[in-house]
Design a protein around this motif. Structure first.
Motif: not given
Length: 487
Positions: A49-58
């Motif tokens: 869920q967090l990954l889909r909210q990030l403004r850029r991919a880690p």
């Protein structure tokens, strides 16, 4: 869970840290924050869920294997590795885990992890591992090394067949469906062979991973939206179809697209028509659609999870990305290409394989495909630059099957007797020995063996493993927990 990165931190690499122990998350976040922008999560579901909210991919992920709801087992961590690479194939993953036996380390690397570090680990040492992983990530995306991830190197019949398909479809305006296992290079095929090597090369190439976006945002992302179309839409914004113009729109993980959006995609494929969310104005897309999936969409159609009409429209021009196990001696061609590229980029001498190691390399199936092969070469380059890698060193990097956990049940009978007769014969022989024997222990060991095998085949996905075993997912979880308690 820590807040999302702010704009002032965008010059730092973004590190995703996943561990169920808040103290470990806090301590490592503090220790690594000077070099990385760190975001944290404590479980697989919240991480995705967090990954889909990030403004850029880690750029990097540092994950534990033992995560809820089964922190005493590695299954959730294995599943998370596969999910992270599915959502962001360019991410470099380092595993930091107390479940650090060699079997877990090998399997994590097969799934796509770059490094495996056992707990406890000093933060300074851990930062060095992360720096090394980040350096090789940069090499993979820079200059000549970008070609290093290409699956199109070799002369095997599987590659020759792929080239025939590409020559047939490259210049056509029709949609293309690329099917293939994870790690087989579907996006490289789309970007390089179906776009950059065609007359569309000067037009945009946009890639969207349908699994990486929250389902309720997919429509707005694809088609754009008007001001006021939903809460937070303070201005109008074009979508991927509009931004792609007359170029190429690559839709990865097309099987993850919600059914209601599938219907709208079909309309675009049929006549180019679409509308921004919240608008009535008709717009027309000139983009060529390339879709990719590692699922069997025919099965998805039968189960009702994918529209039959959309599948038939996409699969008119269908391409299969071959798995590495079908590419024969191309495994050596790829090995030579990778080690040359990474040795040059790292300014080190290339390693060599001994004769026995070369034979083992050719015999290995590479379940993680080209991605796994590349990661193995990266690790061997960093560990053994300029050296000869023998069989033992190589096998420590491969995901080889463990010894059978239970040998009490014979797999087959050479004399032609039935499986039931073979089991009776084996049982009779063992009981006649009058040695200490426990039927419960034998059955428990056999069950553990089948569960472990199913989880490996399913790459840690418990739902898929349950289907392989003919069990309900909840039943499998209960048996896994029971097995862990008894073990």
């Amino acid at each position: 869970m820590r807040s999302l990165p702010n704009h002032s931190s965008l010059d730092k690499p973004l590190l995703l840290l996943v561990d169920d122990d808040p103290l470990i998350c806090d301590g490592l976040s503090l220790a690594l924050s000077g070099r990385f922008e760190v975001v944290t999560s404590h479980a697989r579901a919240s991480c995705l869920q967090l990954l889909r909210q990030l403004r850029r991919a880690p750029d990097l992920a540092l994950i534990d294997l033992g995560l809820p709801p089964l922190p005493h087992r590695p299954d959730e961590g294995f599943a998370l590795i596969a999910e992270l690479l599915r959502l962001s194939p360019g991410m470099r993953i380092v595993v930091l885990s107390g479940q650090s036996d060699e079997g877990n380390a090998r399997h994590a690397r097969t799934l796509g992890a770059a490094e495996f570090v056992g707990k406890p680990c000093h933060p300074a040492e851990l930062q060095q591992v992360l720096e090394r992983a980040l350096a090789f990530q940069s090499l993979a995306g820079a200059g000549g090394a970008g070609d290093a991830v290409s699956p199109l190197i070799g002369n095997s019949p599987a590659i020759q067949k792929l080239w025939v398909q590409l020559r047939q479809y490259a210049e056509l305006p029709f949609p293309v469906l690329i099917e293939g296992e994870s790690g087989s290079g579907k996006e490289i095929i789309a970007a390089r062979c179906l776009h950059h090597d065609t007359r569309r090369r000067h037009r945009p190439f946009l890639a969207l991973n349908c699994a990486a976006i929250s389902p309720n945002l997919v429509e707005a992302t694809l088609f754009g939206y008007a001001r006021g179309a939903f809460t937070g839409a303070v201005t109008s914004k074009p979508g991927y179809f509009e931004d792609a113009g007359e170029g190429t729109l690559f839709l990865d993980e097309i099987g993850e697209l919600p059914l209601e959006v599938q219907a709208k995609l079909l309309r675009v494929l049929e006549n180019g028509d679409y509308q921004r969310l919240g608008e009535t104005q008709r717009r027309v897309s000139q983009a060529r659609i390339i879709a990719a999936t590692n699922r069997d969409l025919r099965k998805e159609v039968k189960s009702g999870r994918f529209r039959a009409d959309l599948y038939h429209r996409l699969s008119v021009c269908s391409i299969s990305a071959p798995p590495l196990r079908e590419m024969g001696d191309d495994k050596i061609v790829l090995l030579d290409h990778f080690r040359r590229v990474y040795a040059e980029q790292a300014q080190q001498e290339a390693f060599a394989l001994s004769e026995q190691a070369t034979t083992r390399w050719l015999d290995y199936d590479f379940p993680g495909n080209v991605r796994e092969l590349r990661n193995i070469v990266i690790r061997l380059t960093s560990k053994y630059a300029g050296q000869v890698v023998d069989l033992a060193r190589l096998e420590s990097e491969l995901d080889l099957p463990d010894e059978p956990l239970a040998s009490g049940l014979p797999p087959s009978s050479a004399s032609g007797e039935t499986a039931s007769e073979a089991i009776v014969a084996t049982a009779t022989q063992r009981l006649r020995q009058r040695e200490p024997f426990s039927l419960d222990r034998l059955l428990a060991a056999t069950e553990r063996g089948y569960i472990e095998a199913a989880l490996k085949l399913a790459h840690g996905n418990v739902s898929q493993a349950a289907r392989l075993l003919g069990l309900h997912r909840t039943t499998l979880y209960n048996r896994m927990e029971s097995s862990a308690r008894e073990g």
